[in-house]
Design an enzyme around this catalytic site. Structure first.
Site, PDB file in Angstrom:
ATOM      1  N   HIS A 174      -7.461   7.249   0.250  1.00  0.00           N
ATOM      2  CA  HIS A 174      -6.161   6.599   0.126  1.00  0.00           C
ATOM      3  C   HIS A 174      -5.964   5.436   1.100  1.00  0.00           C
ATOM      4  O   HIS A 174      -5.302   4.450   0.770  1.00  0.00           O
ATOM      5  CB  HIS A 174      -5.052   7.641   0.333  1.00  0.00           C
ATOM      6  CG  HIS A 174      -3.672   7.095   0.150  1.00  0.00           C
ATOM      7  ND1 HIS A 174      -3.255   6.504  -1.028  1.00  0.00           N
ATOM      8  CD2 HIS A 174      -2.610   7.053   0.995  1.00  0.00           C
ATOM      9  CE1 HIS A 174      -1.988   6.129  -0.905  1.00  0.00           C
ATOM     10  NE2 HIS A 174      -1.582   6.436   0.324  1.00  0.00           N
ATOM     11  N   HIS A 179       0.845  -1.198   0.000  1.00  0.00           N
ATOM     12  CA  HIS A 179       0.000   0.000   0.000  1.00  0.00           C
ATOM     13  C   HIS A 179       0.877   1.243   0.000  1.00  0.00           C
ATOM     14  O   HIS A 179       1.850   1.327   0.747  1.00  0.00           O
ATOM     15  CB  HIS A 179      -0.911   0.018   1.230  1.00  0.00           C
ATOM     16  CG  HIS A 179      -1.615   1.332   1.439  1.00  0.00           C
ATOM     17  ND1 HIS A 179      -1.336   2.178   2.490  1.00  0.00           N
ATOM     18  CD2 HIS A 179      -2.574   1.939   0.700  1.00  0.00           C
ATOM     19  CE1 HIS A 179      -2.102   3.251   2.398  1.00  0.00           C
ATOM     20  NE2 HIS A 179      -2.861   3.135   1.327  1.00  0.00           N
ATOM     21  N   SER A 180       0.556   2.211  -0.876  1.00  0.00           N
ATOM     22  CA  SER A 180       1.200   3.518  -0.893  1.00  0.00           C
ATOM     23  C   SER A 180       2.724   3.396  -1.012  1.00  0.00           C
ATOM     24  O   SER A 180       3.228   2.777  -1.958  1.00  0.00           O
ATOM     25  CB  SER A 180       0.773   4.309   0.346  1.00  0.00           C
ATOM     26  OG  SER A 180       1.084   5.671   0.231  1.00  0.00           O
ATOM     27  N   TYR A 181       3.481   3.962  -0.053  1.00  0.00           N
ATOM     28  CA  TYR A 181       4.943   3.830  -0.068  1.00  0.00           C
ATOM     29  C   TYR A 181       5.372   2.368  -0.109  1.00  0.00           C
ATOM     30  O   TYR A 181       6.440   2.035  -0.634  1.00  0.00           O
ATOM     31  CB  TYR A 181       5.530   4.536   1.162  1.00  0.00           C
ATOM     32  CG  TYR A 181       6.928   4.081   1.523  1.00  0.00           C
ATOM     33  CD1 TYR A 181       8.043   4.551   0.820  1.00  0.00           C
ATOM     34  CD2 TYR A 181       7.134   3.166   2.565  1.00  0.00           C
ATOM     35  CE1 TYR A 181       9.327   4.112   1.145  1.00  0.00           C
ATOM     36  CE2 TYR A 181       8.410   2.740   2.902  1.00  0.00           C
ATOM     37  CZ  TYR A 181       9.496   3.213   2.180  1.00  0.00           C
ATOM     38  OH  TYR A 181      10.765   2.774   2.501  1.00  0.00           O
ATOM     39  N   GLY A 208       4.567   0.298  -2.062  1.00  0.00           N
ATOM     40  CA  GLY A 208       4.826  -0.059  -3.454  1.00  0.00           C
ATOM     41  C   GLY A 208       6.300   0.058  -3.815  1.00  0.00           C
ATOM     42  O   GLY A 208       6.818  -0.718  -4.632  1.00  0.00           O
TER      43      GLY A 208
END
Length: 236
Positions: free
Chosen positions: A217, A78-80, A82
């Site tokens: 998000h 998720h998010s960072y 990635g």
């Protein structure tokens, strides 16, 4: 369908507990779920150091994979996260069955998180890091607003994020691109240009499956049942 082995990787500022509702649901569906902690964040804030970089977090997940002897597993970020799972996938491509990005960074070789965020946001993060001695970026408040009240306590442990993880450029061989089954899930409420841009690019790429969901998000806390369902159905 037999249960899969799934590794869930958190985003910036958070803790592995941000995955607890989804992890519990996936375990209830028969999967074996691993949620590695990232050094300096959440339950490991006591290990914070200005020396923590992207490579540190890639090593955190790689260490779990090796310790558990994982093969044919599913890797989700998720998010960072990635950034982290891309580095991990490049090193363990032959052992990964499926890659799933949830509103997440998807870097190319030589890119950092700040490169992907663009100059305006990068400068804002740089200024914020300056307020904390240049070694960390304080957590934003905005992402907590759509998380349901019963799950909002998972947001209270958010901690400053090691700045070196955002500026270190990832090094990739391209091996991660050989993983055949890949999904990108984009949250379409207040969609950030970074993630919407990745989604649009991958939506036209036959090597990827992509979809949008009606969420902000923090989709794994805003809609854990739906996120668990998406993961369960895609990896079947």
């Amino acid at each position: 369908m037999t249960g899969r082995r799934i590794v869930l990787v958190q985003g910036a500022w958070g803790s592995s507990a941000s995955w607890t509702p989804v992890a519990d649901l996936l375990r209830g569906l028969g999967h074996q779920v691993f949620v590695p902690s990232l050094t300096g964040l959440g339950e490991r804030t006591h290990l914070f150091s200005g020396a923590i970089n992207l490579e540190t977090h890639i090593a955190d997940v790689a260490g779990l994979i090796e310790a558990e002897g994982l093969e044919e597993f599913v890797l989700v970020g998720h998010s960072y996260g990635g950034m982290v799972i891309t580095g991990v996938a490049d090193r363990f491509s032959s052992r990964i069955r499926t890659l799933i990005y949830l509103d997440a960074f998807l870097p190319s070789d030589g890119q950092s998180a700040l490169d992907l965020l663009g100059p305006e946001i990068a400068l804002a993060n740089l200024a914020q890091a300056g307020e904390l001695g240049g070694v960390a970026v304080p957590p934003p408040a905005r992402h907590a607003t759509r998380v349901p009240e019963p799950l909002r306590h998972y947001m209270t442990g958010r901690s400053p994020h090691p700045f070196a993880t955002m500026i270190q450029k990832i090094r990739l061989t391209g091996a991660h691109e050989t993983i055949a089954k890949r999904l990108y899930v984009s949250a379409n409420i207040d969609q950030a240009a970074l993630f919407s841009g990745i989604y649009k690019r991958l939506n036209a790429d036959p090597g990827w499956m992509s979809m949008e969901v009606p969420s902000g998000h923090m989709l794994q806390l805003e809609m854990p049942d739906e996120v668990a369902r998406i993961i369960h159905e895609f990896i079947g």
